[in-house]
Motif scaffolding. Sequence first.
Motif, PDB file in Angstrom:
ATOM      1  N   ILE A 165      -3.761   0.502  27.403  1.00 30.65           N
ATOM      2  CA  ILE A 165      -2.725   1.509  27.649  1.00 30.65           C
ATOM      3  C   ILE A 165      -1.643   1.360  26.594  1.00 30.65           C
ATOM      4  CG2 ILE A 165      -1.047   2.415  29.311  1.00 30.65           C
ATOM      5  CD1 ILE A 165      -2.662   0.941  31.493  1.00 30.65           C
ATOM      6  N   LYS A 166      -1.306   2.446  25.959  1.00 29.36           N
ATOM      7  CA  LYS A 166      -0.212   2.459  24.988  1.00 29.36           C
ATOM      8  C   LYS A 166       0.955   3.221  25.616  1.00 29.36           C
ATOM      9  CE  LYS A 166      -1.105   2.970  20.610  1.00 29.36           C
ATOM     10  NZ  LYS A 166      -1.440   3.568  19.296  1.00 29.36           N
ATOM     11  N   ASN A 167       2.075   2.519  25.769  1.00 30.71           N
ATOM     12  CA  ASN A 167       3.256   3.108  26.388  1.00 30.71           C
ATOM     13  C   ASN A 167       4.341   3.263  25.332  1.00 30.71           C
ATOM     14  OD1 ASN A 167       5.540   3.759  27.894  1.00 30.71           O
ATOM     15  ND2 ASN A 167       4.943   2.472  29.620  1.00 30.71           N
ATOM     16  N   TRP A 168       4.635   4.510  25.007  1.00 30.44           N
ATOM     17  CA  TRP A 168       5.623   4.779  23.966  1.00 30.44           C
ATOM     18  C   TRP A 168       7.050   4.667  24.487  1.00 30.44           C
ATOM     19  CZ3 TRP A 168       3.808   4.841  19.210  1.00 30.44           C
ATOM     20  CH2 TRP A 168       2.482   5.224  18.987  1.00 30.44           C
ATOM     21  N   ASN A 169       7.207   4.619  25.801  1.00 30.97           N
ATOM     22  CA  ASN A 169       8.552   4.549  26.367  1.00 30.97           C
ATOM     23  C   ASN A 169       9.053   3.127  26.581  1.00 30.97           C
ATOM     24  OD1 ASN A 169       7.797   7.457  27.216  1.00 30.97           O
ATOM     25  ND2 ASN A 169       9.965   7.293  27.706  1.00 30.97           N
ATOM     26  N   LYS A 170       8.202   2.150  26.384  1.00 29.29           N
ATOM     27  CA  LYS A 170       8.619   0.766  26.596  1.00 29.29           C
ATOM     28  C   LYS A 170       9.307   0.234  25.341  1.00 29.29           C
ATOM     29  CE  LYS A 170       7.282   0.013  30.815  1.00 29.29           C
ATOM     30  NZ  LYS A 170       8.234  -0.329  31.871  1.00 29.29           N
ATOM     31  N   ARG A 171      10.371   0.903  24.946  1.00 28.12           N
ATOM     32  CA  ARG A 171      11.179   0.463  23.805  1.00 28.12           C
ATOM     33  C   ARG A 171      12.605   0.934  24.040  1.00 28.12           C
ATOM     34  NH1 ARG A 171       8.059   4.406  19.449  1.00 28.12           N
ATOM     35  NH2 ARG A 171       8.308   6.330  20.626  1.00 28.12           N
ATOM     36  N   LYS A 172      13.525   0.027  23.774  1.00 33.89           N
ATOM     37  CA  LYS A 172      14.924   0.314  24.026  1.00 33.89           C
ATOM     38  C   LYS A 172      15.677   0.709  22.760  1.00 33.89           C
ATOM     39  CE  LYS A 172      14.580  -0.823  28.355  1.00 33.89           C
ATOM     40  NZ  LYS A 172      14.663   0.200  29.417  1.00 33.89           N
ATOM     41  N   LEU A 173      15.299   0.081  21.625  1.00 36.71           N
ATOM     42  CA  LEU A 173      15.990   0.353  20.366  1.00 36.71           C
ATOM     43  C   LEU A 173      14.959   0.328  19.245  1.00 36.71           C
ATOM     44  CD1 LEU A 173      18.757   0.620  18.816  1.00 36.71           C
ATOM     45  CD2 LEU A 173      18.594  -1.844  18.455  1.00 36.71           C
ATOM     46  N   GLY A 174      14.874   1.416  18.518  1.00 36.78           N
ATOM     47  CA  GLY A 174      14.009   1.428  17.349  1.00 36.78           C
ATOM     48  C   GLY A 174      12.757   2.276  17.511  1.00 36.78           C
ATOM     49  N   ARG A 175      12.766   3.428  16.806  1.00 37.66           N
ATOM     50  CA  ARG A 175      11.552   4.236  16.681  1.00 37.66           C
ATOM     51  C   ARG A 175      11.242   4.332  15.204  1.00 37.66           C
ATOM     52  NH1 ARG A 175      10.096   9.533  20.202  1.00 37.66           N
ATOM     53  NH2 ARG A 175       8.073  10.011  19.231  1.00 37.66           N
ATOM     54  N   ARG A 176      10.023   3.967  14.875  1.00 36.25           N
ATOM     55  CA  ARG A 176       9.683   3.715  13.475  1.00 36.25           C
ATOM     56  C   ARG A 176       9.729   4.974  12.610  1.00 36.25           C
ATOM     57  NH1 ARG A 176       3.849   1.396  11.916  1.00 36.25           N
ATOM     58  NH2 ARG A 176       3.338   3.586  12.358  1.00 36.25           N
ATOM     59  N   ILE A 177      10.272   4.756  11.385  1.00 31.69           N
ATOM     60  CA  ILE A 177      10.202   5.746  10.305  1.00 31.69           C
ATOM     61  C   ILE A 177       9.499   5.069   9.136  1.00 31.69           C
ATOM     62  CG2 ILE A 177      11.520   7.164   8.675  1.00 31.69           C
ATOM     63  CD1 ILE A 177      13.766   7.275  10.739  1.00 31.69           C
ATOM     64  N   LYS A 178       8.372   5.578   8.744  1.00 32.89           N
ATOM     65  CA  LYS A 178       7.597   4.967   7.657  1.00 32.89           C
ATOM     66  C   LYS A 178       7.230   6.049   6.653  1.00 32.89           C
ATOM     67  CE  LYS A 178       3.443   2.247   6.738  1.00 32.89           C
ATOM     68  NZ  LYS A 178       2.216   1.645   7.311  1.00 32.89           N
ATOM     69  N   MET A 179       7.578   5.777   5.376  1.00 27.11           N
ATOM     70  CA  MET A 179       7.301   6.740   4.304  1.00 27.11           C
ATOM     71  C   MET A 179       6.740   6.023   3.087  1.00 27.11           C
ATOM     72  SD  MET A 179      10.778   9.005   4.309  1.00 27.11           S
ATOM     73  CE  MET A 179      11.585   9.478   5.821  1.00 27.11           C
ATOM     74  N   SER A 180       5.963   6.720   2.339  1.00 21.54           N
ATOM     75  CA  SER A 180       5.498   6.233   1.031  1.00 21.54           C
ATOM     76  C   SER A 180       5.919   7.280   0.001  1.00 21.54           C
ATOM     77  CB  SER A 180       3.979   6.052   1.032  1.00 21.54           C
ATOM     78  OG  SER A 180       3.550   5.539  -0.209  1.00 21.54           O
TER      79      SER A 180
END
Length: 610
Positions: A469-484
């Motif tokens: 199970i992948k839970n995207w809401n189990k995070r309090k601070l930090g949503r990833r930004i990744k660029m090349s």
Amino acid sequence: MIKTFLFFLVLFTSIVLNANVKYTPFLDKQIELTEKMNDANLTQKEIYKLVKEQEDLYEEQLNELMANKATFLNTPNDFSTKIFSLKKIISINRRAGNTYAVLRDEVQIKSYKFVQAQQLLIKNILLALDLPSVEAYEKRLNELIADEQQSVSELYTKDYKSYLKINDKSSRVLKQLQQNIRDFYALQEINIDFIGYIYKFENKMYRLNKYSKYHIIKLVVYLKSFALVREIDSVLENYSLSIVKILIILLMTLFIYFFRKVIYTFIQKTFSQVEILARYSDILLSKLKRSIESLVIIININIIFYVLNDFSNGEMLSKIFNIIYGVYFTAIIYIFINALAAIQISNINRAQRAVKSELINVGLKIINFLIIVMGLLIVLYLAGVDLTAVLSGLGIGGFAVAFAAKDTISNFFGTLSVLFSEVFSQGDWIEIDGQEGVVVEIGLRVTTLRTFDNALIAIPNGTFAAKDIKNWNKRKLGRRIKMSLGVKYDSKRENILNAVNDIREMLRNHPDIASKNTKYEYKDFRHSAKLVSKEDLQGIKKTLLVYLDEFDSSSINILVYCFSKSVDWEEWLKTKQDVMEKIMEIFEKNSLEFAFPSLSIYNETQKQGY
């Protein structure tokens, strides 16, 4: 001299006894009517009149008997003393050779025994009227009449009709004997008629006994004393109705209609005295109103059938109404619990609530399930089912049921696993087995997801125990930004390195990008008994990386790896857009251009001067 004195004493006593013989006013009148009907000189019209008078007398006696049932049951028979005295007189007359006197008193004793047997039968019938059903009363009535017929059959052993043919007007004792014989045979006819009327009035007696039980017998008898009421009842009885029944049904219907308001007032008052219910009494009553009104109608229908069926529901009808009552009371409790739960849930402040929504929902479902199971058991019990046998059968068949319902059991334990773990909660964005969406509800058997294209998916809870199970809401601070970021190969090295430093500095100072300097309060971690990283446990990511990453086929790539402070999707998009705009400004400032897939062709011969 002594013998002569005894003879005259016996003669005087027997004359006094027989001159004042009276059984009961009813029997005396019946004997009189019976002897009149045996007169061969009567016309058919006169006989019909006597029969009608006899029937009215029976009905009048029945009403009086039922109106004074307790008095009759407590009144002892006084014929035993008379029988004892007559037996003594018979002994004296037999020794004195007075044949007619012996026969006279012998017949009188048989008449007394006849009346005694009849009165005993009446008392036993009155006692049998208290049996719970008409069927039981009819069975007992047949038994009592059979016993009475057997007891009086012993009185038929001798025929006295020949003495009625003797014509001796000078013998006073003979006249008394003949009168006793006529009374004796009249009592036999009356007994036959009496049994016939008992069978004719058996339902009426059972019904009148109910009136007596409810202390309205005297009113009923009074109403039946009117000729018009009797005439109407004679027609209505063909339809198992009567004036009294109709009046009782109307009065009870009106009473229940007005009593309904009393019930509402009582319930409202009860709710107001309970602190948790006082504020919501109006809402709860509005939820229960329809069910209570339906129950009142069912009670009214039950009373109508009860009255029409001579104040008895009968075994089958009683079971049917008991089942209906069981279903209704279960439904009322179900509605009440769910209405109260809905009110309480709507008042819960989600921000201050420590209990998970799914625990409340599943707990309510379990309570509802238990209410239904208990209601079903009550209904089965009221229907006459042996619950011991049912529960024993469930124990024996439990293995087969468990095997057949293994998936259901697996889903139930999957529900427990989800509820008592921190994997996901209602409203979380999760991904499992290729399905992705927001958790709508965690049920007893399935969990429903609302996908991002607005479809609803039901996933068996057993799946969550066996899949990742992948839970995207189990995070309090930090949503990833990744660029090349691809830069052209013809860019100057100094410009590229300056751009890398500028991007890194821009991100460190960006108000919506997490960095090592970002402060976060770790809630409730002090009370946690888990030896884990507090950042990983609560979902805190503050990594910030900006470096040259690779020499690609058509560009020099710069890796930008960071986390927005907000985990909300829309806020994350806004932050990401702002970062991209600032990167474009930095590229323009450092004279850099974004690379795109291209192909360069070099002519080596031209380069060598050929």
